[in-house]
Write a protein that holds these residues in place. Structure first.
Motif, mmCIF file in Angstrom:
data_model
loop_
_atom_site.group_PDB
_atom_site.id
_atom_site.type_symbol
_atom_site.label_atom_id
_atom_site.label_comp_id
_atom_site.label_asym_id
_atom_site.label_seq_id
_atom_site.Cartn_x
_atom_site.Cartn_y
_atom_site.Cartn_z
ATOM 1 N N ASP A 25 7.858 -1.171 -1.412
ATOM 2 C CA ASP A 25 8.736 -1.083 0.047
ATOM 3 C C ASP A 25 8.528 0.244 0.228
ATOM 4 O OD1 ASP A 25 10.176 0.044 -1.891
ATOM 5 O OD2 ASP A 25 11.917 -1.521 -1.814
ATOM 6 N N ARG A 26 9.285 0.445 1.466
ATOM 7 C CA ARG A 26 9.377 1.834 1.990
ATOM 8 C C ARG A 26 9.997 2.670 1.253
ATOM 9 N NH1 ARG A 26 8.943 4.194 7.184
ATOM 10 N NH2 ARG A 26 8.529 2.348 8.226
ATOM 11 N N LYS A 135 1.392 -15.105 7.187
ATOM 12 C CA LYS A 135 0.882 -13.736 7.097
ATOM 13 C C LYS A 135 1.252 -13.011 5.903
ATOM 14 C CE LYS A 135 2.055 -13.274 12.084
ATOM 15 N NZ LYS A 135 2.929 -12.500 13.146
ATOM 16 N N PRO A 137 2.839 -10.969 3.537
ATOM 17 C CA PRO A 137 4.286 -10.187 3.355
ATOM 18 C C PRO A 137 4.094 -8.744 3.796
ATOM 19 C CG PRO A 137 3.758 -11.761 1.535
ATOM 20 C CD PRO A 137 2.349 -11.588 2.253
ATOM 21 N N PRO A 138 4.952 -8.109 4.319
ATOM 22 C CA PRO A 138 5.085 -6.638 4.576
ATOM 23 C C PRO A 138 4.867 -5.757 3.276
ATOM 24 C CG PRO A 138 6.809 -7.711 5.964
ATOM 25 C CD PRO A 138 6.059 -8.826 4.914
ATOM 26 N N ASP A 139 5.413 -5.951 2.222
ATOM 27 C CA ASP A 139 5.370 -5.290 1.224
ATOM 28 C C ASP A 139 4.047 -5.159 0.178
ATOM 29 O OD1 ASP A 139 7.719 -4.470 1.681
ATOM 30 O OD2 ASP A 139 8.916 -5.216 0.105
ATOM 31 N N ASP A 141 1.142 -5.575 2.184
ATOM 32 C CA ASP A 141 0.073 -5.522 3.225
ATOM 33 C C ASP A 141 -0.436 -3.968 2.884
ATOM 34 O OD1 ASP A 141 -1.536 -4.761 5.187
ATOM 35 O OD2 ASP A 141 0.047 -5.491 6.614
ATOM 36 N N ARG A 144 0.033 -1.650 5.972
ATOM 37 C CA ARG A 144 1.191 -1.289 6.121
ATOM 38 C C ARG A 144 1.602 -0.101 5.121
ATOM 39 N NH1 ARG A 144 6.486 -2.000 4.116
ATOM 40 N NH2 ARG A 144 7.901 -1.713 5.714
ATOM 41 N N GLN A 145 1.288 -0.365 3.857
ATOM 42 C CA GLN A 145 1.571 0.641 2.879
ATOM 43 C C GLN A 145 1.177 1.893 3.376
ATOM 44 O OE1 GLN A 145 0.324 -0.823 -1.043
ATOM 45 N NE2 GLN A 145 2.133 -2.329 -0.992
ATOM 46 N N ASN A 147 0.308 3.109 6.506
ATOM 47 C CA ASN A 147 1.023 3.633 7.553
ATOM 48 C C ASN A 147 2.262 4.140 7.207
ATOM 49 O OD1 ASN A 147 -1.054 2.813 9.412
ATOM 50 N ND2 ASN A 147 -0.094 0.905 9.796
ATOM 51 N N ARG A 181 10.108 5.981 14.936
ATOM 52 C CA ARG A 181 10.115 5.170 14.058
ATOM 53 C C ARG A 181 11.027 5.483 12.871
ATOM 54 N NH1 ARG A 181 4.841 4.191 12.864
ATOM 55 N NH2 ARG A 181 4.634 2.960 14.655
#
Length: 208
Positions: A25-26, A135, A137-139, A141, A144-145, A147, A181
């Motif tokens: 996660d972020r 799709k 999952p964001p965590d 991807d 995304r990681q 980015n 962001r």
């Protein structure tokens, strides 16, 4: 999106076949970038020297790593890419020159590929067939990681408080979009902390 053969998010044109990374996660990614900056003595320095780091510093830390500057025609449709099997970041010459000149888009591209270096080797990324209409999952991807890694490395939230988007862009060498962001992330953290403080105040005292 910077990878060839259909991109890192799809394989051979099959949009249901994707790559999944180990979940991050972020917050965990932010911790990684903070520790990297701290190790380099740059935790209080807004402008991260991404080109110098990739060219001179990382090869000292990891002697198996290197970068390759290629003619633009050798990387058609690709700005840069990380190849785990060779432990190399390949960069178009025009992108490299732009990064040296401080253009935010090129700096972000190199930081993005650095994120792939840190998180996405051949063992940590796997192929998966998604269920219909699902799709990644964001965590999970990897794009995304990478980015998030780039944003947190180039514009750390602990260094941008009280600054405008324009000031962040200038001091950190990032786009206004990344600045905006990161400010939103900072505001969410502030509101979350404020909510916890209010909840704590409302909590009845245990004292008699």
């Amino acid at each position: 999106e910077r990878k060839r053969n259909g991109g890192i998010g799809s394989v051979h044109g099959d949009k249901s076949l994707v790559k999944l990374a180990l979940p991050r996660d972020r917050n965990s990614i932010r911790r990684s970038t903070y520790l990297l900056r701290q190790k380099l003595g740059l935790k209080d320095t807004p402008y991260f020297p991404i080109v110098e780091f990739l060219e001179n510093v990382l090869p000292e830390i990891d002697p198996t790593f290197h970068i390759e500057i290629l003619e633009d025609l050798e990387l058609p449709g690709v700005q840069a890419e990380y190849v785990p099997s060779l432990n190399v970041v390949r960069i178009k010459n025009s992108v490299y020159e732009a990064a040296v000149s401080g253009y935010w888009w090129a700096r972000s591209t190199l930081a993005h590929e650095l994120g792939h270096y840190y998180f996405h080797d051949e063992k940590s990324v796997r192929y998966a067939k998604l269920d219909p209409c699902k799709k990644v999952p964001p965590d999970f991807d990897p794009e995304r990681q990478a980015n998030v890694f780039a944003a947190e490395l180039l514009a750390p939230i602990d260094l941008i408080g009280g600054l405008s988007e324009r000031e962040i862009g200038s001091r950190c060498g990032v786009s206004y979009q990344i600045a905006k962001r990161q400010l939103r992330v900072l505001e969410r953290i502030r509101l979350r902390k404020e909510g916890k403080r209010r909840a704590k105040k409302r909590r009845p005292s245990s004292k008699a």
